[in-house]
Design a protein around this motif. Structure first.
Motif, PDB file in Angstrom:
ATOM      1  N   SER A  56       0.817  -1.210   0.000  1.00 13.06           N
ATOM      2  CA  SER A  56       0.000   0.000   0.000  1.00 13.06           C
ATOM      3  C   SER A  56       0.852   1.263   0.000  1.00 13.06           C
ATOM      4  N   THR A  86     -11.067  10.005  -1.148  1.00  9.63           N
ATOM      5  CA  THR A  86     -10.623   8.708  -0.626  1.00  9.63           C
ATOM      6  C   THR A  86     -11.319   8.371   0.683  1.00  9.63           C
ATOM      7  N   GLY A  90     -13.867   5.365   0.753  1.00  8.15           N
ATOM      8  CA  GLY A  90     -13.484   4.242   1.605  1.00  8.15           C
ATOM      9  C   GLY A  90     -14.570   3.904   2.608  1.00  8.15           C
ATOM     10  N   GLY A  93     -17.401   2.310   0.739  1.00  8.65           N
ATOM     11  CA  GLY A  93     -17.033   0.959   0.312  1.00  8.65           C
ATOM     12  C   GLY A  93     -17.152  -0.045   1.443  1.00  8.65           C
ATOM     13  N   THR A 146     -11.686   4.555  -5.804  1.00  9.03           N
ATOM     14  CA  THR A 146     -11.507   4.047  -4.442  1.00  9.03           C
ATOM     15  C   THR A 146     -12.694   3.202  -3.998  1.00  9.03           C
ATOM     16  N   VAL A 150     -12.226  -0.696  -2.948  1.00  8.04           N
ATOM     17  CA  VAL A 150     -12.489  -1.165  -1.583  1.00  8.04           C
ATOM     18  C   VAL A 150     -13.639  -2.164  -1.552  1.00  8.04           C
ATOM     19  N   SER A 151     -14.738  -1.851  -2.237  1.00  8.34           N
ATOM     20  CA  SER A 151     -15.914  -2.725  -2.173  1.00  8.34           C
ATOM     21  C   SER A 151     -15.684  -4.058  -2.883  1.00  8.34           C
ATOM     22  N   ALA A 164      -8.580  -0.607   3.664  1.00  8.41           N
ATOM     23  CA  ALA A 164      -9.035   0.773   3.518  1.00  8.41           C
ATOM     24  C   ALA A 164      -8.200   1.730   4.365  1.00  8.41           C
ATOM     25  N   GLN A 165      -7.881   1.285   5.594  1.00  7.31           N
ATOM     26  CA  GLN A 165      -7.104   2.150   6.490  1.00  7.31           C
ATOM     27  C   GLN A 165      -5.713   2.413   5.928  1.00  7.31           C
ATOM     28  N   ARG A 167      -4.743   2.279   2.759  1.00  9.10           N
ATOM     29  CA  ARG A 167      -4.778   3.103   1.548  1.00  9.10           C
ATOM     30  C   ARG A 167      -5.032   4.567   1.901  1.00  9.10           C
ATOM     31  N   VAL A 168      -5.981   4.814   2.779  1.00 12.99           N
ATOM     32  CA  VAL A 168      -6.265   6.196   3.185  1.00 12.99           C
ATOM     33  C   VAL A 168      -5.034   6.824   3.830  1.00 12.99           C
TER      34      VAL A 168
END
Length: 372
Positions: A56, A86, A90, A93, A146, A150-151, A164-165, A167-168
């Motif tokens: 990531s 994002t 996120g 998602g 995004t 994520v989804s 998700a955490q 990537r954000v």
């Protein structure tokens, strides 16, 4: 072939040198992007950081590449667009994945597919709105990317919250690095370029108007072919009557605009622009009275149409110049421009800003040369 390739390479290098010489800030911006990329690459090369973020960390590198812009404002705007998009995508998602889980393993892909289809379709349609496209198009594009990432990835990866955490976090780190480098190292503010471009455009317009009257109303024998063709049907008596007020209007408007350009560059109160505007208004009033008099009697209307049109346009130019003067006066008041006697920066000390290289000193020299 070797000579042709050599010439092309030499020409390319010369164009690069000229590009850098025209605006040295371009070289600085390129170095700033390299510095930002080198810094965020540490997250991938340094093992403890890589253990925390994994692959990531590449999102931080991608963020620097796409967010870095020439000016601070553009970089900050793009970074905020990417960061907010994002975060929102996120969160949505994760929510879509949680809802899809309620339909069991068999129904989950259909629910996720429906959410992806609806959000992508609606968001893409919203991007066509002119106001939204101009300011938030990049953010909406990142929002779609995004949310889909994520989804959909949550269907195969049970640790969707961790994905998700990470990537954000990496995107926020990349955007923050871009903004910090853009502000800390030789910042470029778009407002400065706008400031000096307005002054330069006023000066160009002033130079044009200052020379237009003499060029248009001069004797036909000394005129260029294009300008002479507009007056060759016009009687000499009519030209002689409108020559003086027309030339004066054009010259005084040009001088007023150049005076305002000088004031904006030096950030000081305009001194002599009102004098030039009043002189141009007096000439316009005289020309307007002349146009309403009987100078057209016994003359074919088609013969005087070109010069009458120019005279009418010059009157409009005077009115527009007065409105510009009012706007400059309002700007000087709100921006608290100083008088030269009150400590305003000397025009002779103005430095080059970007590709605006004309100084107020040169502007004043041009004014004196035109008077002579």
């Amino acid at each position: 072939m070797p000579a042709a390739v050599k010439n092309k390479i030499a020409g390319f290098m010369n164009s690069l040198i000229e590009l850098a010489r025209d605006d040295p800030r371009r070289v600085i911006h390129s170095l700033k992007v390299g510095i930002a990329l080198s810094f965020v690459s540490v997250f991938y090369y340094y093992q403890p950081l890589y253990d925390d973020f994994g692959v990531s960390a590449m999102w931080a590198v991608m963020t620097v590449v796409v967010v870095s812009e020439f000016s601070v404002g553009a970089t900050l705007g793009k970074g905020l667009n990417r960061g907010m998009a994002t975060l929102l995508a996120g969160a949505l998602g994760i929510g879509a994945h949680h809802v899809a889980n309620q339909f069991g393993h068999a129904g989950e892909p259909f629910v996720i597919g429906f959410f992806v289809f609806m959000l992508a379709a609606v968001t893409t349609f919203v991007r066509f709105i002119p106001g939204v496209k101009a300011r938030y198009d990049y953010g909406l594009l990142i929002f779609i990317l995004t949310f889909s990432f994520v989804s959909v990835s949550g269907y195969r990866d049970d640790e969707i919250l961790d994905v998700a955490q990470k990537r954000v976090s990496t995107i926020m780190i990349g955007a923050s690095v871009c903004v910090i480098v853009s502000i800390a190292l030789f910042p470029v503010w778009a407002g400065e370029d706008l400031h000096y471009l307005i002054a330069l455009n006023l000066e160009k317009l002033g130079n044009f108007l200052e020379g237009f009257g003499d060029e248009y109303f001069q004797d036909q024998e000394s005129k260029t072919e294009d300008l002479a063709s507009t007056l060759q049907d016009t009687p000499v008596s009519v030209r002689a009557k409108i020559k003086e007020p027309g030339t004066k209007m054009s010259r005084e408007c040009g001088r007023a605009l150049k005076e305002m350009s000088t004031a904006i560059k030096a950030m000081c109160q305009p001194c002599a622009s009102d004098v030039h505007i009043e002189a141009s208004k007096a000439a316009a009033k005289g020309l307007n009275s002349l146009l309403k008099s009987g100078i057209w009697e016994g003359i074919d209307l088609l013969q005087v149409t070109p010069v009458a049109t120019v005279a009418s346009l010059l009157i409009d130019v005077v009115n527009c110049t007065e409105k510009i003067a009012d706007a400059v006066a309002e700007l000087a008041s709100k921006a608290e421009f100083k008088r030269l006697s009150d400590g305003a920066p000397s025009p002779e000390k103005l430095v080059r800003r970007g590709h605006v290289a004309i100084t107020v000193e040169e502007s004043n020299m041009n004014n004196r040369a035109s008077d002579e």
